[in-house]
Scaffold this motif. Structure first.
Motif, short mmCIF file in Angstrom:
data_model
loop_
_atom_site.label_atom_id
_atom_site.label_comp_id
_atom_site.label_asym_id
_atom_site.label_seq_id
_atom_site.Cartn_x
_atom_site.Cartn_y
_atom_site.Cartn_z
N ALA A 89 0.83 -1.20 0.00
CA ALA A 89 0.00 0.00 0.00
C ALA A 89 0.87 1.25 0.00
O ALA A 89 0.59 2.22 -0.73
N THR A 90 1.93 1.25 0.79
CA THR A 90 2.86 2.38 0.82
C THR A 90 3.50 2.57 -0.55
O THR A 90 3.58 3.71 -1.04
N ALA A 91 3.95 1.49 -1.16
CA ALA A 91 4.59 1.58 -2.48
C ALA A 91 3.62 2.13 -3.51
O ALA A 91 3.97 3.02 -4.30
N ILE A 92 2.41 1.62 -3.52
CA ILE A 92 1.43 2.06 -4.52
C ILE A 92 1.09 3.54 -4.33
O ILE A 92 1.05 4.31 -5.30
N THR A 93 0.86 3.95 -3.09
CA THR A 93 0.54 5.35 -2.82
C THR A 93 1.69 6.25 -3.21
O THR A 93 1.50 7.31 -3.84
N THR A 94 2.91 5.85 -2.86
CA THR A 94 4.09 6.65 -3.18
C THR A 94 4.28 6.78 -4.69
O THR A 94 4.48 7.89 -5.21
N GLY A 97 1.65 9.03 -6.39
CA GLY A 97 1.91 10.45 -6.18
C GLY A 97 3.06 10.95 -7.03
O GLY A 97 2.99 12.04 -7.61
N LEU A 98 4.13 10.16 -7.11
CA LEU A 98 5.29 10.56 -7.90
C LEU A 98 4.98 10.60 -9.39
O LEU A 98 5.45 11.49 -10.11
N ILE A 99 4.18 9.66 -9.86
CA ILE A 99 3.80 9.65 -11.28
C ILE A 99 2.92 10.85 -11.60
O ILE A 99 3.09 11.51 -12.63
N GLU A 100 1.97 11.14 -10.72
CA GLU A 100 1.11 12.30 -10.95
C GLU A 100 1.93 13.59 -10.96
O GLU A 100 1.70 14.48 -11.78
N GLU A 101 2.89 13.67 -10.05
CA GLU A 101 3.76 14.85 -9.99
C GLU A 101 4.59 14.97 -11.27
O GLU A 101 4.71 16.05 -11.85
N ALA A 102 5.18 13.85 -11.72
CA ALA A 102 6.00 13.87 -12.93
C ALA A 102 5.16 14.19 -14.16
O ALA A 102 5.60 14.91 -15.06
N ALA A 109 8.79 13.94 -19.47
CA ALA A 109 9.60 12.81 -19.92
C ALA A 109 10.89 12.73 -19.11
O ALA A 109 11.30 11.65 -18.68
N LYS A 110 11.50 13.87 -18.87
CA LYS A 110 12.73 13.92 -18.08
C LYS A 110 12.43 13.51 -16.63
O LYS A 110 13.20 12.78 -16.01
N GLN A 111 11.32 13.95 -16.11
CA GLN A 111 10.94 13.60 -14.73
C GLN A 111 10.66 12.10 -14.60
O GLN A 111 11.04 11.48 -13.60
N PHE A 112 10.03 11.50 -15.61
CA PHE A 112 9.79 10.05 -15.58
C PHE A 112 11.12 9.29 -15.60
O PHE A 112 11.28 8.30 -14.90
N ASP A 113 12.05 9.74 -16.42
CA ASP A 113 13.37 9.09 -16.46
C ASP A 113 14.06 9.17 -15.10
O ASP A 113 14.60 8.18 -14.61
N ARG A 114 14.03 10.34 -14.48
CA ARG A 114 14.63 10.49 -13.15
C ARG A 114 13.94 9.58 -12.13
O ARG A 114 14.59 8.95 -11.31
N LEU A 115 12.63 9.54 -12.21
CA LEU A 115 11.86 8.70 -11.29
C LEU A 115 12.24 7.23 -11.45
O LEU A 115 12.48 6.52 -10.46
N MET A 116 12.32 6.77 -12.67
CA MET A 116 12.67 5.36 -12.91
C MET A 116 14.08 5.05 -12.42
O MET A 116 14.34 3.97 -11.90
N ASN A 117 15.00 5.98 -12.56
CA ASN A 117 16.37 5.78 -12.08
C ASN A 117 16.42 5.68 -10.56
O ASN A 117 17.24 4.95 -10.01
N LYS A 118 15.55 6.42 -9.87
CA LYS A 118 15.58 6.43 -8.41
C LYS A 118 14.82 5.26 -7.78
O LYS A 118 15.04 4.94 -6.62
N MET A 119 13.93 4.60 -8.53
CA MET A 119 13.05 3.58 -7.95
C MET A 119 13.78 2.40 -7.33
O MET A 119 13.36 1.87 -6.32
N GLY A 120 14.84 1.94 -7.93
CA GLY A 120 15.51 0.74 -7.45
C GLY A 120 16.42 0.96 -6.26
O GLY A 120 16.86 0.00 -5.63
N TRP A 121 16.72 2.18 -5.92
CA TRP A 121 17.65 2.46 -4.84
C TRP A 121 16.96 2.34 -3.49
O TRP A 121 15.83 2.78 -3.30
N TYR A 122 17.66 1.77 -2.53
CA TYR A 122 17.10 1.63 -1.18
C TYR A 122 16.77 3.00 -0.58
O TYR A 122 15.77 3.16 0.09
#
Length: 150
Positions: A89-94, A97-102, A109-122
């Protein structure tokens, strides 16, 4: 000798194979229709019998397996269910929100790329969800390295 035989017999047989193939291709639809008409009911009966056997065996074995596994898996599912559900639930909500913001950004497009790069990091945006799951493997009463609060 082989070359002579190949040339004479091969030439004669090639025409026969061509004619045989044409005859097979012509008869193929009729043979398929007859086979389906004849074998269709047999195949359906086999499927019906398999389903009946599966239901009968499942009706007998299912309760036995449930009785054996419930003492082990029941508490396990209860212990893991809520934390994993909270993490998802936390992951889905987060992520939502990030997708809507991007998506609302001028350079989406640049924001989506940044978001995808950050997703895998702890330490990325999914850290709260990771921490919910990590808490399962590092209980607070553990006094060694990797405690629940580390």
């Amino acid at each position: 000798v082989v070359k002579v035989l190949d040339t004479t017999v091969g030439t004669a047989v090639a025409g026969l194979w061509k004619g045989a193939l044409a005859g097979i291709n012509k008869a193929k639809p009729d043979v398929e229709a007859a086979a389906e008409k004849s074998l269709g009911p047999v195949i359906q009966l086999q499927l019906d019998i398999r389903a009946k056997i599966s239901d009968a065996v499942g009706g007998i074995v299912g309760p036995i397996v449930a009785t054996i596994t419930q003492p082990v898996f029941g508490p396990l599912v209860q212990a893991l269910g809520a934390p994993l559900g909270k993490a998802y639930a936390t992951a889905i909500t987060t992520v939502r929100g990030l997708i809507e913001e991007a998506a609302g950004a001028a350079d989406s497009a640049k924001q989506f790329d940044r978001l995808m790069n950050k997703m895998g990091w702890y330490w990325g945006p999914l850290r709260p969800a990771y921490d919910d799951i990590r808490g399962l493997t590092r209980p607070a009463e553990n006094t060694g390295p990797g405690r629940g609060d580390q």
